[in-house]
Design a protein around this motif. Sequence first.
Motif, PDB file in Angstrom:
ATOM      1  N   LEU A 172      64.469   3.406  82.179  1.00 17.51           N
ATOM      2  CA  LEU A 172      63.752   4.322  81.288  1.00 17.51           C
ATOM      3  C   LEU A 172      63.316   3.609  80.009  1.00 17.51           C
ATOM      4  CD1 LEU A 172      65.807   7.609  81.721  1.00 17.51           C
ATOM      5  CD2 LEU A 172      63.583   7.027  82.681  1.00 17.51           C
ATOM      6  N   LEU A 182      60.157   1.659  80.658  1.00 18.54           N
ATOM      7  CA  LEU A 182      58.975   2.530  80.683  1.00 18.54           C
ATOM      8  C   LEU A 182      58.597   2.939  79.267  1.00 18.54           C
ATOM      9  CD1 LEU A 182      59.791   4.716  83.803  1.00 18.54           C
ATOM     10  CD2 LEU A 182      58.194   2.807  83.600  1.00 18.54           C
ATOM     11  N   CYS A 183      59.604   3.227  78.472  1.00 22.15           N
ATOM     12  CA  CYS A 183      59.373   3.611  77.079  1.00 22.15           C
ATOM     13  C   CYS A 183      58.665   2.468  76.337  1.00 22.15           C
ATOM     14  CB  CYS A 183      60.720   3.919  76.445  1.00 22.15           C
ATOM     15  SG  CYS A 183      60.613   4.563  74.799  1.00 22.15           S
TER      16      CYS A 183
END
Lengths: 470, 111
Positions: free
Chosen positions: B14, B17-18
């Motif tokens: 995550l 992706l951030c």
Amino acid sequence: MDAIDILVRLAWLAGAVGFVIGLIRMNSPATARNGNLLSAAGMAVAIGATGILILRDGGDATAWLIIGAGVLVGGGLGLYTARTVAMTAMPQLVSLFNAVGGGAAALIGIDEYIRLVNSPEAAPLTTTIFVVLDIVIGSVTFSGSLIASGKLMGLSITPSRPVMIPGGQLVTLALAAIVVVSAGYLFFVEDSLLVMFVIVATALVFGVTMTLPIGGADMPVVISLLNSFTGTAVAMAGFVIDNVVLIIAGALVGASGAILTKLMADAMNRSVLNIMIGGFGGGEGTVGGGGPEGGTVRSIGVDDAAIQLAYASSVIIVPGYGLAVAQAQHAVRELADLLEDRGVNVNYAIHPVAGRMPGHMNVLLAEANVPYPQLREMEDINPEFERADVALVVGANDVTNPAARRSGNPVSGMPILDVDHAKSIIVIKRSMGRGYAGIDNELYVNPKTGMLFADAKQGLADLVAAVKAV
Amino acid sequence: MTDPLLTNFIIFVLAILCGFAVISKVPATLHTPLMSGANSIHGIVLVGSMLIATSARDPLGYAIALVAVAFSAMNVVGGYVVTDRMLQMFRKRGAPAPPRPDQVAAEQAEG
């Protein structure tokens, strides 16, 4: 998990939030500084919380001595160099900071592995995998960034020209094979400190052989790539010591570096792979040569150039790598001021990869107090060249080559500044030497172009004097 | 895969992706400060270096921890200071205004 544990983890989360919001705020020049401060505040919170955790867990005097001495020495060195470095030397400093960050990540992996080997049980496979990834990536980025930094400083042991390593690709393959075999041994046969150090040494050598063959002009892409590597190494170190804030921050940087690397390579119309394998030629001036075939070069004197500039109503200045190398940002600003005083509308056309890094030219010109709104990006300024009376190209080459619009040459498809659309063009350049792409610039044989052969700084100083005399 | 490892892995993915989402919005002019800013963020490795300093029990461990702490402190402090110096230069000045955006837009429409 007691209250302090929970608070420390929440503080780490707050730090991570600071990094993310800080990066978002770096979107715009207006909020960028604030964003960096926010990111620094997040860092301070995360580090402070770690200090509290160590206090709670009863860190002994030696641990505090190590932390105190390390922070004092490392932080002091960082503070001193960051405050005293000339802005033109900043890319190599960023590379140096990147090197030590990667080195620290590798050391965490090494430390953890020593502990695992000394413990009675066998190291869990998953931990060994992350240890190996951590030390390989961290070591490669450590030695690679040091070499990149040295190349930008122009040290004699690390010349900025590409250094060919005998057997090039073979050496790289051999080093990679050693790492893979050694890693397989650690994963599936037994734990071994010796094999781990073989991996460290091989990765260090790999970092050197990877970076040495790359020319100085490509260093920005390499530094960006290594920055991404360091982020990844830090995330791996986070897996090794089971620390979530290292994982988050490392992954953030890993992703950012990857995107940035791709953007830079795209702007030069090259693939990252192409750069790493070592594509074409050396730096500016290494390939000599007379005028391009099929055209004549018109040389122009300082006085003629000054008159053109002084009586223009709109001038677009195109600064390039040569301006950065000659440190002529103050001279160009002086000329622009003089022209503005005469009522000339002056803008700067900044190609995405002008200078040594994307955005480097903006930093250099901002250092010389060029107002930020005058710095115009490529898409923004390109339609305006048609209306410009004079385009003044200072030390830029390939990014102005109209050949890029055709297929079948090394710069084909590269986004360029439409300098040839200007009513007249003045190019300040030391010689007819080729740019990084190693091909002749068709702009120079354009009938509208006058070549002012001079060093960027000297040429600009002469122009200033001549414009004053007009 | 053990539970903490799985959780860490989810966070890792995550966060990547951030990072992609946040970074892709930054304009080219700020790329160098951005690279430098990202460079200082991986100075978070200082947290890890401090933690290994507390678990070191022999001279080799002390030496590794000392070098790691010094390296990461240099990364953190130097990184943020040099980034701030770069960004300081982007502050607004009372200089002659460039063509207003609406003017430029009008000219572009004509062209």
